[in-house]
Write a protein that holds these residues in place. Sequence first.
Motif, PDB file in Angstrom:
ATOM      1  N   VAL A 149      -9.535   5.510  -1.741  1.00  0.00           N
ATOM      2  CA  VAL A 149      -8.858   5.177  -0.492  1.00  0.00           C
ATOM      3  C   VAL A 149      -9.922   4.832   0.542  1.00  0.00           C
ATOM      4  O   VAL A 149     -10.670   5.697   0.986  1.00  0.00           O
ATOM      5  N   GLY A 150      -9.998   3.555   0.880  1.00  0.00           N
ATOM      6  CA  GLY A 150     -11.054   3.113   1.791  1.00  0.00           C
ATOM      7  C   GLY A 150     -10.658   3.270   3.254  1.00  0.00           C
ATOM      8  O   GLY A 150     -11.455   3.661   4.082  1.00  0.00           O
ATOM      9  N   ASN A 155      -2.216   2.199   4.679  1.00  0.00           N
ATOM     10  CA  ASN A 155      -2.538   0.818   4.326  1.00  0.00           C
ATOM     11  C   ASN A 155      -2.931   0.658   2.866  1.00  0.00           C
ATOM     12  O   ASN A 155      -3.364  -0.411   2.452  1.00  0.00           O
ATOM     13  N   TYR A 156      -2.849   1.752   2.087  1.00  0.00           N
ATOM     14  CA  TYR A 156      -3.255   1.689   0.694  1.00  0.00           C
ATOM     15  C   TYR A 156      -2.294   0.784  -0.064  1.00  0.00           C
ATOM     16  O   TYR A 156      -1.079   1.001  -0.040  1.00  0.00           O
ATOM     17  N   GLY A 157      -2.798  -0.237  -0.712  1.00  0.00           N
ATOM     18  CA  GLY A 157      -1.918  -1.129  -1.465  1.00  0.00           C
ATOM     19  C   GLY A 157      -2.439  -2.545  -1.453  1.00  0.00           C
ATOM     20  O   GLY A 157      -3.246  -2.912  -0.603  1.00  0.00           O
ATOM     21  N   PHE A 158      -1.995  -3.309  -2.430  1.00  0.00           N
ATOM     22  CA  PHE A 158      -2.440  -4.697  -2.550  1.00  0.00           C
ATOM     23  C   PHE A 158      -1.564  -5.619  -1.718  1.00  0.00           C
ATOM     24  O   PHE A 158      -0.362  -5.389  -1.555  1.00  0.00           O
ATOM     25  N   LEU A 159      -2.168  -6.691  -1.226  1.00  0.00           N
ATOM     26  CA  LEU A 159      -1.485  -7.799  -0.569  1.00  0.00           C
ATOM     27  C   LEU A 159      -0.455  -7.374   0.480  1.00  0.00           C
ATOM     28  O   LEU A 159       0.726  -7.722   0.379  1.00  0.00           O
ATOM     29  N   PRO A 160      -0.872  -6.615   1.475  1.00  0.00           N
ATOM     30  CA  PRO A 160       0.094  -6.139   2.466  1.00  0.00           C
ATOM     31  C   PRO A 160       0.667  -7.269   3.317  1.00  0.00           C
ATOM     32  O   PRO A 160       1.703  -7.094   3.952  1.00  0.00           O
TER      33      PRO A 160
END
Lengths: 323, 289
Positions: A149-150, A155-160
């Motif tokens: 988790v950066g 906001n964790y997730g692809f292509l928000p």
Amino acid sequence: MPATQETKKDPVIVVLQLTGGNDYVNTAIPYNNPLYRDNRKAVGIPDDQIMHLDGQYGIPPYMAPLKQFWDDKKLAILHGVGWKESPRSHFRAMDIWHTCEPVKVGTEGWLGRVAREFDPKKENVVTTVSFGPSLPRALAVPGVPVACVGGPLENYGFLPTIQGNQRKQILERFAAMYKPAIGAGAVMDYMADTGIDPLKGEDILKVAPQKYSSTVQYPNTSIARKLKGIAQVHFADLGTRIFYCDHSTFDTHAGQNAAGVREPPRFVESGDRGDRRLHEGPSRARSRRQRDPAYVLGVRAPRPRQRLRDRSRRRRGCLRARR
Amino acid sequence: MLAGLHWLDLRDQDPARALWSVSLASSSIARKITMTARKCFSVIRATSTAKTSSISWCSSRLARRFICRHLYNFFVADEPQVPAWPIEPPRDQKAIDTLVGAFRDSKFDMRSILRVLFNSDFFKNARFQHMKSPAEVVVSTLRLVGGHELPAPEYGELSMQPAYMGQDMLNPPSVEGWHTGKEWINSGSLMARVNFVAEKVGDTSLPGVRAIIDRLKARGTLAPEQLVDGCLDQIGPIEIGADTKQELVAQAKEWGQVAWDSEAHAEIADQRAAEMLQLIVATREYQFG
């Protein structure tokens, strides 16, 4: 985690990595030893600032918070922790430190191997959660998922940026593109896992912040955000057993370092956890010391009943045994 | 230098690497590196006595090898991590030997060695062998999408992007520097890479993205395969695996053909093209330089 948490849940391990060198003789100061003053004329702690732990050793003022733990018998200091035949190379030492393979060149991180023991069938992609932009080497094991988790968990997730009814379809397409293909090569396969696992973990982790409420005021620092993330995931009961974060070397707000114990500038920096010289001075080329102290903190900190004998220069064993 | 630039015009796909090679090949940096290398070797020579001359020879030989392996790792293909170099042999021993030979023959002149490198077959044939570093990802993306040529308030945030992907510029995690290649990729950094690039190429107001869409528009009505091929061509050109391409085409087929013949169609077509670009930059292949 507070002691009250250790009831029914599976125990978890939280690793906070302090990257950088530790100055042995300035963090466990042999203040009675004349060699200390001889060798640490400039980079030494003045006598009136040393906080005495016992008749032999003291700690510097910037480690003052640990004094309370010592007085409460919750802190032990193990001297001379290291391994035989230290290679005296910083890089190799870091290799060994993260893989626990002192002889051969290891490829699997030690904590990643633990994660595999916890979840051999990869049933839970968030068994291990690491906070920070890079994957710690200790966790790097092929086929063992680590959710890195950066930024904020939300906001964790692809292509928000793709939202609405397109999103589900696009993410399915994304997963299909990351399917491991035969003969694609090891790196492509590695990337396949790295792409698909967080896709699964996304929905799981995102909910964690909603389940968490706390009266604790977290400072606005990088390390505080990471620790808050750890608390959020832990209390969301997602089955996470291993948490990892490091006290990063960068900070978005310079000077706001209050959250953690940072190395103060008085440390002689030779960059190595495993090697620390006794003598201060400009040359960093040769390291004499091969072993470092380890600080064990907590309700179950080991307290050997018998005081181990001080073994000459390397001073192995536990320096104080009080019970 | 000319050879390097010539090559760049012809086939470079990654402006960040191109930038590097231009600056390395042409500017004073090359001279500085060469000077530094020469100084190192002369120090080794100066400090050596007759007794240690063999050590001196050996260390300068090792130094040559070390520098060449770094260049190979940066420009051609990912090597194991640096600490493993004394143990693990290079993946292409012949290539390293070629570079070391050129390095020695040119008396440590960086331009000469880069000329040999850029003209070599092992360099031209390397595909999907070099993982882009976060700096390369960010710089190449910004150059692709355009609109970031002049300083603007968002620059502070942009400069943090490589850090989110695991490379905090000028601030490596330890004295060792960063681990490169595969180790740039983990679940968090892959997410940061994909999301950053996708956000940029999905923004149709940016001049570079606009230009790509305009060029697609000039091709008229696009069938699904044509949309995929057009996007791949315009964003790179990029080569992707057959399986990946199949998925992209399948997605384009879901959308049907794309046209800019009316205003309503154009709006949808813009969106489809942007989404296709986003899917392309999310591929595994795009992570390689």
